[in-house]
Design an enzyme around this catalytic site. Structure first.
Site, PDB file in Angstrom:
ATOM      1  CE1 TYR A  69      -4.053  -2.031   0.464  1.00  0.00           C
ATOM      2  CE2 TYR A  69      -2.561  -3.387   1.748  1.00  0.00           C
ATOM      3  CZ  TYR A  69      -3.756  -3.225   1.084  1.00  0.00           C
ATOM      4  OH  TYR A  69      -4.665  -4.261   1.025  1.00  0.00           O
ATOM      5  CB  SER A  70       4.418   1.745  -0.817  1.00  0.00           C
ATOM      6  OG  SER A  70       5.322   2.810  -0.960  1.00  0.00           O
ATOM      7  CG  ASN A  71       0.663   6.830   0.346  1.00  0.00           C
ATOM      8  OD1 ASN A  71      -0.302   6.346  -0.230  1.00  0.00           O
ATOM      9  ND2 ASN A  71       0.617   7.221   1.608  1.00  0.00           N
ATOM     10  CG  HIS A  72       8.453   5.835  -1.984  1.00  0.00           C
ATOM     11  ND1 HIS A  72       9.031   7.005  -2.441  1.00  0.00           N
ATOM     12  CD2 HIS A  72       9.335   4.839  -2.281  1.00  0.00           C
ATOM     13  CE1 HIS A  72      10.211   6.726  -2.986  1.00  0.00           C
ATOM     14  NE2 HIS A  72      10.407   5.427  -2.904  1.00  0.00           N
ATOM     15  CG  LEU A  73       6.256   0.977  -3.936  1.00  0.00           C
ATOM     16  CD1 LEU A  73       5.656  -0.421  -3.864  1.00  0.00           C
ATOM     17  CD2 LEU A  73       7.598   0.926  -4.640  1.00  0.00           C
TER      18      LEU A  73
END
Length: 299
Positions: A69-73
């Protein structure tokens, strides 16, 4: 950056006062630093951390790391699409490979990011040179520019210093939700003497102080600025929420017309309301909350 650059930001981001009786009855002003309005796709601290790394990459492909669920990805994948750069996302959790992608990872794939899943044990050792080299080989990403998990490295921390500079003289306490600590490290360095930065970790474990200190040492040579952490508001850890947090976020949205991102921003705002009720902020003080993101559709 020129106006034709697809990553051109809207800076400085707005600083808005909101009137909320949970603060005003204690004589405290609440400001929202709307970093969610910097860029339509690289939202908030993701822009501030990624752009310095993209500049350092000098046109090389990007590889980075994150959970499901990474916002960074998502931000890295969006940047790759906008700039025409190949991106690879190393995703924690080999058991996810072969399963239907969630909305967050589907967005990454739609933006052209190649996803490479690794087991959790290997992922924990990803910063070790031999393990990193092995991951890059397996992912077909040898020679790519490596952006660490959450985008937090010396380049990112120096990029986030501008956030603190934009808030100089505007608040007594500036609070931000923390994942890997890079935004807090840069924010604190940019503030004026007499201001302090407060980090609200969204992961449990109590390890973040050492990480923030190490990031500042790599970026600036020493611990810089006045900052602290309050570890009580992670709600079980990253990507974890509870009915109480959901109710709080919905209420804040109704009160102030602000879409509240659940994994970071809701925990930050919940923590600040709790601290205000506890009397942590003296009467007459001004608290600024950095809005680092916005809700992701279908997440």
């Amino acid at each position: 950056m020129t106006s034709t650059d697809p990553l051109a930001p809207h800076l400085p981001s707005p600083l808005e006062e909101v009137r909320d009786d949970r603060f005003s009855r204690h004589g405290v002003r609440l400001l929202l630093k709307r970093d969610d309005l910097i860029h339509p796709e690289l939202v908030g601290n993701k822009w501030r951390k990624l752009v310095p790394n993209i500049e350092a990459a000098r046109g090389r492909a990007l590889v980075t790391f994150g959970g499901a669920y990474s916002n960074h990805l998502r931000a890295t994948a969006a940047a790759g699409r906008l700039l025409g750069l190949p991106t690879t996302g190393v995703v924690r959790g080999q058991e996810l490979a072969g399963r239907p992608l969630n909305a967050s990872l589907s967005r990454c794939a739609a933006d052209g990011m190649r996803l490479h899943f690794v087991d959790r044990s290997t992922y924990r050792h990803k910063s070790e040179p031999e393990t990193l080299a092995s991951i890059l080989r397996a992912a077909g990403a040898e020679g790519a520019y490596v952006v660490p998990e959450g985008g937090s490295n010396a380049e990112a921390v120096r990029g986030c210093r501008a956030l603190g500079e934009e808030l100089r003289g505007r608040a007594d306490v500036v609070a931000v939700a923390c994942g890997t600590g890079g935004t807090l490290a840069g924010l604190a360095a940019g503030l004026d003497a007499g201001q302090c930065a407060l980090g609200i970790p969204v992961l449990k474990g109590g390890f973040l102080a050492d990480e923030v200190r190490a990031l500042q040492e790599r970026a600036f040579g020493a611990r810089t600025g006045v900052w602290s952490l309050d570890d009580r508001f992670h709600f079980g850890g990253y990507a974890r929420t509870t009915p109480a947090l959901e109710t709080f976020a919905e209420d804040f949205e109704q009160r102030h017309g602000l879409p509240v991102e659940r994994l970071y921003v809701a925990k930050l705002l919940y923590g600040l309301v709790t601290l205000a009720e506890e009397g942590a902020f003296a009467r007459g003080r001004t608290v600024a909350a950095v809005v680092t993101g916005r809700p992701f559709p279908e997440s």
